[in-house]
Design an enzyme around this catalytic site. Structure first.
Site, mmCIF file in Angstrom:
data_model
loop_
_atom_site.group_PDB
_atom_site.id
_atom_site.type_symbol
_atom_site.label_atom_id
_atom_site.label_comp_id
_atom_site.label_asym_id
_atom_site.label_seq_id
_atom_site.Cartn_x
_atom_site.Cartn_y
_atom_site.Cartn_z
ATOM 1 C CG HIS A 14 -2.122 0.892 0.997
ATOM 2 N ND1 HIS A 14 -2.080 2.244 1.230
ATOM 3 C CD2 HIS A 14 -3.359 0.619 0.523
ATOM 4 C CE1 HIS A 14 -3.242 2.758 0.914
ATOM 5 N NE2 HIS A 14 -4.050 1.798 0.475
ATOM 6 C CG ASP A 24 -8.239 -4.411 -3.441
ATOM 7 O OD1 ASP A 24 -9.450 -4.315 -3.646
ATOM 8 O OD2 ASP A 24 -7.443 -3.471 -3.557
HETATM 9 C C1 LIG Z 1 -0.567 -0.762 -3.922
HETATM 10 C C2 LIG Z 1 0.650 -0.475 -4.766
HETATM 11 C C3 LIG Z 1 0.185 -0.045 -6.173
HETATM 12 C C4 LIG Z 1 1.453 0.648 -4.125
HETATM 13 O O1 LIG Z 1 2.410 1.000 -5.035
HETATM 14 P P1 LIG Z 1 3.649 1.956 -4.710
HETATM 15 O O2 LIG Z 1 3.437 2.739 -3.499
HETATM 16 O O3 LIG Z 1 3.933 2.675 -5.970
HETATM 17 O O4 LIG Z 1 4.792 0.942 -4.360
HETATM 18 P P2 LIG Z 1 5.780 0.264 -5.404
HETATM 19 O O5 LIG Z 1 5.025 -0.386 -6.499
HETATM 20 O O6 LIG Z 1 6.796 1.299 -5.805
HETATM 21 O O7 LIG Z 1 6.444 -0.837 -4.488
HETATM 22 C C5 LIG Z 1 7.554 -0.623 -3.636
HETATM 23 C C6 LIG Z 1 8.379 -1.913 -3.574
HETATM 24 O O8 LIG Z 1 7.565 -2.958 -3.010
HETATM 25 C C7 LIG Z 1 7.359 -3.982 -3.971
HETATM 26 N N1 LIG Z 1 5.936 -4.340 -3.941
HETATM 27 C C8 LIG Z 1 4.898 -3.517 -3.669
HETATM 28 N N2 LIG Z 1 3.753 -4.180 -3.740
HETATM 29 C C9 LIG Z 1 4.082 -5.438 -4.050
HETATM 30 C C10 LIG Z 1 3.311 -6.594 -4.258
HETATM 31 N N3 LIG Z 1 1.975 -6.564 -4.154
HETATM 32 N N4 LIG Z 1 3.944 -7.739 -4.556
HETATM 33 C C11 LIG Z 1 5.287 -7.779 -4.651
HETATM 34 N N5 LIG Z 1 6.060 -6.710 -4.469
HETATM 35 C C12 LIG Z 1 5.475 -5.553 -4.179
HETATM 36 C C13 LIG Z 1 7.695 -3.371 -5.322
HETATM 37 O O9 LIG Z 1 8.071 -4.329 -6.266
HETATM 38 C C14 LIG Z 1 8.781 -2.425 -4.954
HETATM 39 O O10 LIG Z 1 9.968 -3.165 -4.768
HETATM 40 P P3 LIG Z 1 11.367 -2.597 -5.277
HETATM 41 O O11 LIG Z 1 11.575 -1.322 -4.495
HETATM 42 O O12 LIG Z 1 12.300 -3.693 -4.966
HETATM 43 O O13 LIG Z 1 11.197 -2.327 -6.748
HETATM 44 C C15 LIG Z 1 1.541 -1.744 -4.860
HETATM 45 O O14 LIG Z 1 1.850 -2.199 -3.558
HETATM 46 C C16 LIG Z 1 0.887 -2.823 -5.681
HETATM 47 O O15 LIG Z 1 1.019 -2.825 -6.918
HETATM 48 N N6 LIG Z 1 0.164 -3.785 -5.030
HETATM 49 C C17 LIG Z 1 -0.532 -4.813 -5.747
HETATM 50 C C18 LIG Z 1 -1.830 -4.268 -6.289
HETATM 51 C C19 LIG Z 1 -2.835 -4.012 -5.189
HETATM 52 O O16 LIG Z 1 -3.062 -4.827 -4.336
HETATM 53 N N7 LIG Z 1 -3.493 -2.852 -5.296
HETATM 54 C C20 LIG Z 1 -4.550 -2.470 -4.362
HETATM 55 C C21 LIG Z 1 -4.108 -1.377 -3.431
HETATM 56 S S1 LIG Z 1 -5.310 -1.098 -2.154
#
Ligand SMILES: CC(C)(COP(=O)(O)OP(=O)(O)OC[C@H]1O[C@@H](n2cnc3c(N)ncnc32)[C@H](O)[C@@H]1OP(=O)(O)O)[C@@H](O)C(=O)NCCC(=O)NCCS
Length: 380
Positions: free
Chosen positions: A265, A316
């Site tokens: 998140h 989710d």
């Molecule tokens: C929610 C979300 C979009 C937040 O994104 P964000 O703040 O931009 O965070 P990032 O995508 O930059 O992630 C930061 C790090 O954690 C990792 N990470 C974050 N969520 C992850 C996940 N669900 N699975 C695996 N790795 C994850 C990323 O790969 C990244 O790693 P790195 O620094 O080694 O590249 C992201 O956690 C995600 O894509 N989750 C899955 C989708 C989801 O459940 N969305 C609903 C949100 S309520």
């Protein structure tokens, strides 16, 4: 004086405070979520979705008379113009419910007497109306695509119970009604998440509520936002049908550098307080309905992802197994999110338009240096 600040925002506007708001309080470090200052745990344990709508739209909890009034206004608005039903029938059968919802909500404005009015009272009327209509659209389209009769609403039922009636053609059990009601409360608002931000940006141009909500639905659809719950269930289904070990499956996803839907998140660095309730609901409903496997798989995945990546389950993750045991198809999970989140979107549109200024940030330009020469086409 330049209107560009010297500190560009981080990628994805992380950590940027883009507005003031009195609707939703989040403390991502302590895992706190509150609507108008009231903790989500208290609302989940003691409130109803209708009461939460009042809290979000009018800024405070209703007294009994005010709650009765809002309930009856929501019930009166349980009607769709026949042209909207025709639109749903005209959609190709393969159309995704979320896309149909987006298009139908946009079309609702054609038949709304308040469509072009942006004053506070008109926005309240539209909030009530669109909240009732979104639930009807989601349920009606699901039945139409399955060649089932569209069910008449029951104005004596709660929002949650009426939605389940419209979807399944029969009154839900008290357990199912209560479970959905809690899910609706938990999903109602979440500050400046992507879809709410989209709604506010659209509203701030002095467009209108229907356009703002249409923008929001488009944003909610994506798998990084509301679309994640559907993606979670597809993984659970694959694990179940292929009879693979849930931990092995998710380990392979991580090895492929894939993100595991339902985890991580932008704001919470600890347990998402909504996940706490949905985890319990997933377990209890799964056991009660004789389908404990979805919770059991989810629990194993959660433990593994937490240990391996230090990532917590978000809203989710357990909503997927919860909705499935409530008999909701997976491609309706995100539309059901919208059935709830309309309450928060509407509250934010009202707040934006009550004290509006165009939302228009700047970009940090990283293209070719200015002035770059225009080369005529015959010399390129
Ligand atoms: C929610 C979300 C979009 C937040 O994104 P964000 O703040 O931009 O965070 P990032 O995508 O930059 O992630 C930061 C790090 O954690 C990792 N990470 C974050 N969520 C992850 C996940 N669900 N699975 C695996 N790795 C994850 C990323 O790969 C990244 O790693 P790195 O620094 O080694 O590249 C992201 O956690 C995600 O894509 N989750 C899955 C989708 C989801 O459940 N969305 C609903 C949100 S309520």
């Amino acid at each position: 004086m330049s209107s560009v600040t010297t500190t560009p925002a981080g990628k994805g506007l992380e950590g940027i405070v883009a507005t003031t708001s009195s609707i939703c309080y989040i403390d991502g470090e302590r895992g706190v979520l509150a609507y108008r200052g009231i903790d989500i745990h208290e609302l989940a344990n003691r409130s109803t979705f209708e009461e939460v709508c009042h809290l979000l739209w009018f800024g405070r909890l209703p007294n009994q008379q005010e709650l009765n009034h809002l309930q009856s206004r929501l019930a009166q608005e349980r009607q769709l113009n026949p042209a909207i039903l025709d639109l749903l029938r005209a959609a190709p059968r393969h159309a995704l419910p979320m896309d149909v919802l987006r298009t139908a909500v946009s079309a609702l404005s054609f038949y709304d007497a308040d469509a072009t009015k942006n004053d506070h009272d008109a926005n309240i009327r539209k909030s009530i109306r669109i909240t009732s209509q979104i639930a009807m659209i989601v349920a009606a389209y699901d039945r139409i695509r399955k060649n089932k009769r569209v069910v008449d609403p029951d104005r004596s039922l709660s929002h949650a119970a009426n939605f389940l009636l419209l979807l399944n053609g029969e009154k839900p059990s008290e357990t199912a009604e209560h479970a959905l009601d809690i899910a609706l409360i938990l999903h109602a608002d979440h500050e400046l998440n992507a879809s709410t931000f989209a709604a506010r940006v659209t509203a701030a141009t002095l467009s209108d509520m229907h356009s703002a909500i249409t923008s929001a639905i488009g944003a909610l659809k994506g798998p990084l936002h509301g679309g994640a719950n559907e993606a979670v269930f597809r993984i659970l289904q694959t694990i179940d049908s292929k009879k693979v070990d849930p931990v092995d499956y998710v380990r392979a996803m991580l090895a492929d550098k894939k993100k595991v839907p339902g985890f991580g998140h932008r704001v919470y660095h600890t347990e998402d307080p909504r996940a706490t309730h949905l985890r319990d609901m997933s377990r209890d409903l799964g056991n009660a309905s004789g389908q404990p496997q979805w919770y059991q798989m989810s629990e194993k995945i959660e433990k593994f992802v937490k240990a391996e990546k230090k990532l917590n389950a978000n809203v989710d993750f357990y909503s997927a197994s919860t909705y499935h045991v409530l008999g909701i198809d997976e491609d309706l999970f995100t539309p059901v999110f919208a059935v709830s989140r309309i309450s928060g979107w509407a509250a934010h549109v009202i707040e934006q338009l009550d004290d509006n200024r165009l939302i228009r940030p700047r970009a940090d330009y990283i293209g070719p240096e200015y002035p770059n020469r225009y080369v005529p086409i015959d010399r390129r």
